[in-house]
Design a protein around this motif. Structure first.
Motif, PDB file in Angstrom:
ATOM      1  N   UNK A   1       0.786  -1.233   0.000  1.00 52.75           N
ATOM      2  CA  UNK A   1       0.000   0.000   0.000  1.00 52.75           C
ATOM      3  C   UNK A   1       0.813   1.274   0.000  1.00 52.75           C
ATOM      4  N   UNK A   2       2.006   1.244  -0.556  1.00 53.32           N
ATOM      5  CA  UNK A   2       2.849   2.446  -0.571  1.00 53.32           C
ATOM      6  C   UNK A   2       2.139   3.617  -1.243  1.00 53.32           C
ATOM      7  N   UNK A   3       1.358   3.309  -2.290  1.00 51.71           N
ATOM      8  CA  UNK A   3       0.670   4.361  -3.028  1.00 51.71           C
ATOM      9  C   UNK A   3      -0.492   4.961  -2.235  1.00 51.71           C
ATOM     10  N   UNK A   4      -0.818   4.392  -1.105  1.00 48.32           N
ATOM     11  CA  UNK A   4      -1.872   4.974  -0.270  1.00 48.32           C
ATOM     12  C   UNK A   4      -1.406   6.310   0.315  1.00 48.32           C
ATOM     13  N   UNK A   5      -0.113   6.433   0.554  1.00 46.23           N
ATOM     14  CA  UNK A   5       0.436   7.675   1.110  1.00 46.23           C
ATOM     15  C   UNK A   5       1.327   8.414   0.117  1.00 46.23           C
ATOM     16  N   UNK A   6       1.959   7.664  -0.768  1.00 45.70           N
ATOM     17  CA  UNK A   6       2.877   8.252  -1.751  1.00 45.70           C
ATOM     18  C   UNK A   6       2.192   8.263  -3.101  1.00 45.70           C
ATOM     19  N   UNK A   7       2.040   9.436  -3.683  1.00 44.13           N
ATOM     20  CA  UNK A   7       1.310   9.530  -4.939  1.00 44.13           C
ATOM     21  C   UNK A   7       2.100   8.911  -6.087  1.00 44.13           C
TER      22      UNK A   7
END
Length: 84
Positions: free
Chosen positions: A5-11
């Motif tokens: 889920x890195x893209x949950x916080x990093x666009x």
């Protein structure tokens, strides 16, 4: 990257890096026995090695973790059991 889920916080603009969707738990009691659900909530990796579910209760003392897992399992078991 997607599973964690890195893209949950990093666009990101790359769709292949999108977060892995969470499972639909609205009728989990129809698919999973209550004891297994409680054990999984209490200790995800010990119950299902390799799971991406974080140990969200891991910071609690054992007795409190067990009570919280039991309460969450009861709540999840109650979902979808009431008439629409």
């Amino acid at each position: 990257v997607g599973e964690l889920g890195c893209a949950a916080c990093h666009s990101t603009t790359r769709p292949e890096l999108a977060s892995k969707p969470a499972p639909d738990l609205s009728a989990v009691s129809a698919r999973v026995l209550g004891g297994h659900l409680r054990r999984f909530i209490e200790q995800p990796s010990a119950t299902k090695p390799g799971t991406t579910m974080p140990n969200v209760l891991g910071h609690l003392p054992a007795a409190e973790r067990a009570r919280a897992a039991e309460a969450l399992a009861h709540y999840l078991a109650s979902l979808g059991s009431a008439p629409p």
